[in-house]
Motif scaffolding. Sequence first.
Motif, mmCIF file in Angstrom:
data_model
loop_
_atom_site.group_PDB
_atom_site.id
_atom_site.type_symbol
_atom_site.label_atom_id
_atom_site.label_comp_id
_atom_site.label_asym_id
_atom_site.label_seq_id
_atom_site.Cartn_x
_atom_site.Cartn_y
_atom_site.Cartn_z
ATOM 1 N N GLN A 1 0.814 -1.211 0.000
ATOM 2 C CA GLN A 1 0.000 0.000 0.000
ATOM 3 C C GLN A 1 0.847 1.260 0.000
ATOM 4 O OE1 GLN A 1 -0.759 -2.103 2.919
ATOM 5 N NE2 GLN A 1 -2.873 -2.766 2.602
ATOM 6 N N VAL A 2 2.081 1.135 0.461
ATOM 7 C CA VAL A 2 2.990 2.289 0.480
ATOM 8 C C VAL A 2 4.224 1.944 -0.335
ATOM 9 C CG1 VAL A 2 4.395 3.811 1.908
ATOM 10 C CG2 VAL A 2 2.124 3.065 2.708
ATOM 11 N N GLN A 3 4.517 2.781 -1.313
ATOM 12 C CA GLN A 3 5.673 2.570 -2.172
ATOM 13 C C GLN A 3 6.776 3.554 -1.778
ATOM 14 O OE1 GLN A 3 2.468 3.305 -3.752
ATOM 15 N NE2 GLN A 3 2.087 1.140 -3.324
ATOM 16 N N VAL A 4 7.997 3.069 -1.901
ATOM 17 C CA VAL A 4 9.160 3.880 -1.548
ATOM 18 C C VAL A 4 10.134 3.841 -2.713
ATOM 19 C CG1 VAL A 4 11.090 4.169 0.048
ATOM 20 C CG2 VAL A 4 8.864 3.386 0.900
ATOM 21 N N VAL A 5 10.558 4.996 -3.173
ATOM 22 C CA VAL A 5 11.462 5.073 -4.318
ATOM 23 C C VAL A 5 12.655 5.948 -3.959
ATOM 24 C CG1 VAL A 5 11.728 5.775 -6.722
ATOM 25 C CG2 VAL A 5 9.558 4.782 -5.942
ATOM 26 N N GLU A 6 13.854 5.382 -4.132
ATOM 27 C CA GLU A 6 15.084 6.122 -3.871
ATOM 28 C C GLU A 6 15.701 6.597 -5.180
ATOM 29 O OE1 GLU A 6 15.565 2.352 -1.070
ATOM 30 O OE2 GLU A 6 15.122 2.677 -3.190
ATOM 31 N N SER A 7 16.515 7.633 -5.079
ATOM 32 C CA SER A 7 17.289 8.115 -6.215
ATOM 33 C C SER A 7 18.524 8.827 -5.705
ATOM 34 C CB SER A 7 16.453 9.039 -7.097
ATOM 35 O OG SER A 7 16.047 10.194 -6.376
ATOM 36 N N GLY A 8 19.495 9.003 -6.590
ATOM 37 C CA GLY A 8 20.651 9.818 -6.261
ATOM 38 C C GLY A 8 21.947 9.084 -6.042
ATOM 39 N N GLY A 9 21.947 7.774 -6.125
ATOM 40 C CA GLY A 9 23.196 7.045 -5.962
ATOM 41 C C GLY A 9 24.113 7.238 -7.147
ATOM 42 N N GLY A 10 25.328 6.698 -7.027
ATOM 43 C CA GLY A 10 26.268 6.803 -8.124
ATOM 44 C C GLY A 10 27.683 6.527 -7.695
ATOM 45 N N LEU A 11 28.603 6.883 -8.578
ATOM 46 C CA LEU A 11 30.030 6.682 -8.342
ATOM 47 C C LEU A 11 30.683 8.027 -8.064
ATOM 48 C CD1 LEU A 11 32.656 4.978 -8.472
ATOM 49 C CD2 LEU A 11 32.671 5.428 -10.943
ATOM 50 N N VAL A 12 31.460 8.084 -6.992
ATOM 51 C CA VAL A 12 32.117 9.334 -6.615
ATOM 52 C C VAL A 12 33.489 9.006 -6.052
ATOM 53 C CG1 VAL A 12 31.127 9.337 -4.291
ATOM 54 C CG2 VAL A 12 31.782 11.496 -5.359
ATOM 55 N N GLN A 13 34.406 9.932 -6.183
ATOM 56 C CA GLN A 13 35.731 9.737 -5.601
ATOM 57 C C GLN A 13 35.714 10.030 -4.113
ATOM 58 O OE1 GLN A 13 38.394 12.229 -7.943
ATOM 59 N NE2 GLN A 13 38.959 10.475 -9.207
ATOM 60 N N ALA A 14 36.652 9.452 -3.405
ATOM 61 C CA ALA A 14 36.774 9.706 -1.975
ATOM 62 C C ALA A 14 36.899 11.211 -1.731
ATOM 63 C CB ALA A 14 37.977 8.972 -1.408
ATOM 64 N N GLY A 15 36.182 11.669 -0.708
ATOM 65 C CA GLY A 15 36.155 13.092 -0.406
ATOM 66 C C GLY A 15 35.017 13.836 -1.076
ATOM 67 N N GLY A 16 34.352 13.186 -2.006
ATOM 68 C CA GLY A 16 33.254 13.813 -2.720
ATOM 69 C C GLY A 16 31.941 13.747 -1.968
ATOM 70 N N SER A 17 30.892 14.199 -2.648
ATOM 71 C CA SER A 17 29.567 14.288 -2.036
ATOM 72 C C SER A 17 28.511 13.684 -2.954
ATOM 73 C CB SER A 17 29.195 15.743 -1.751
ATOM 74 O OG SER A 17 30.087 16.340 -0.843
ATOM 75 N N LEU A 18 27.460 13.182 -2.332
ATOM 76 C CA LEU A 18 26.270 12.723 -3.028
ATOM 77 C C LEU A 18 25.053 13.070 -2.193
ATOM 78 C CD1 LEU A 18 27.134 9.113 -4.310
ATOM 79 C CD2 LEU A 18 26.700 11.122 -5.727
ATOM 80 N N ARG A 19 23.925 13.226 -2.851
ATOM 81 C CA ARG A 19 22.666 13.471 -2.143
ATOM 82 C C ARG A 19 21.652 12.434 -2.595
ATOM 83 N NH1 ARG A 19 18.007 17.735 -2.765
ATOM 84 N NH2 ARG A 19 17.442 18.190 -0.595
ATOM 85 N N LEU A 20 21.155 11.686 -1.638
ATOM 86 C CA LEU A 20 20.125 10.691 -1.901
ATOM 87 C C LEU A 20 18.754 11.263 -1.573
ATOM 88 C CD1 LEU A 20 21.737 7.479 -0.336
ATOM 89 C CD2 LEU A 20 22.059 8.443 -2.621
ATOM 90 N N SER A 21 17.769 10.855 -2.366
ATOM 91 C CA SER A 21 16.391 11.263 -2.124
ATOM 92 C C SER A 21 15.514 10.031 -2.026
ATOM 93 C CB SER A 21 15.877 12.145 -3.254
ATOM 94 O OG SER A 21 16.634 13.323 -3.382
ATOM 95 N N CYS A 22 14.457 10.149 -1.242
ATOM 96 C CA CYS A 22 13.522 9.041 -1.064
ATOM 97 C C CYS A 22 12.126 9.617 -0.928
ATOM 98 C CB CYS A 22 13.886 8.242 0.172
ATOM 99 S SG CYS A 22 12.630 7.051 0.686
ATOM 100 N N ALA A 23 11.209 9.099 -1.741
ATOM 101 C CA ALA A 23 9.831 9.561 -1.685
ATOM 102 C C ALA A 23 8.897 8.389 -1.410
ATOM 103 C CB ALA A 23 9.446 10.228 -2.995
ATOM 104 N N ALA A 24 7.996 8.586 -0.472
ATOM 105 C CA ALA A 24 6.989 7.580 -0.152
ATOM 106 C C ALA A 24 5.639 8.026 -0.702
ATOM 107 C CB ALA A 24 6.898 7.385 1.359
ATOM 108 N N SER A 25 4.888 7.061 -1.222
ATOM 109 C CA SER A 25 3.581 7.393 -1.777
ATOM 110 C C SER A 25 2.615 6.229 -1.551
ATOM 111 C CB SER A 25 3.702 7.692 -3.270
ATOM 112 O OG SER A 25 4.177 6.555 -3.968
ATOM 113 N N GLY A 26 1.337 6.513 -1.716
ATOM 114 C CA GLY A 26 0.321 5.479 -1.520
ATOM 115 C C GLY A 26 -0.709 5.908 -0.492
#
Length: 123
Positions: free
Chosen positions: A1-26
């Motif tokens: 009844q509740v769906q969860v979807v992530e985004s924002g992963g990837g490949l980065v060098q040490a010392g770098g940054s990433l931002r992950l997002s997650c949205a729930a719906s239903g």
Amino acid sequence: QVQVVESGGGLVQAGGSLRLSCAASGNIFSINVMGWYRQAPGKKRELVAVITSDSNRNYADSVKGRFTISGDNAKNTVYLQMNSLKPEDTAVYYCNTRGTYYRGGYYGDFDSWGQGTQVTVSS
């Protein structure tokens, strides 16, 4: 009844940054907590960071001072800002949300997971 979807992963060098997002719906009536967990190859899934509906935050000791979790209650969305990434942060990152659903006149509890997003940090 509740769906969860992530985004924002990837490949980065040490010392770098990433931002992950997650949205729930239903059929969401309310959300009590949203959080991020990760699982590296050959290891158990572990908590990274969680945030409650009243904005209380908890972090794993290994990410304190480097990762920041934030949420948007109106959008049922949670974010994970990851800075100063290290090779040991490499893992599949999963979003989790727990709360109450409402469907067909009934309320119930939900505990939903996303499919995961890969984060790879190269040295």
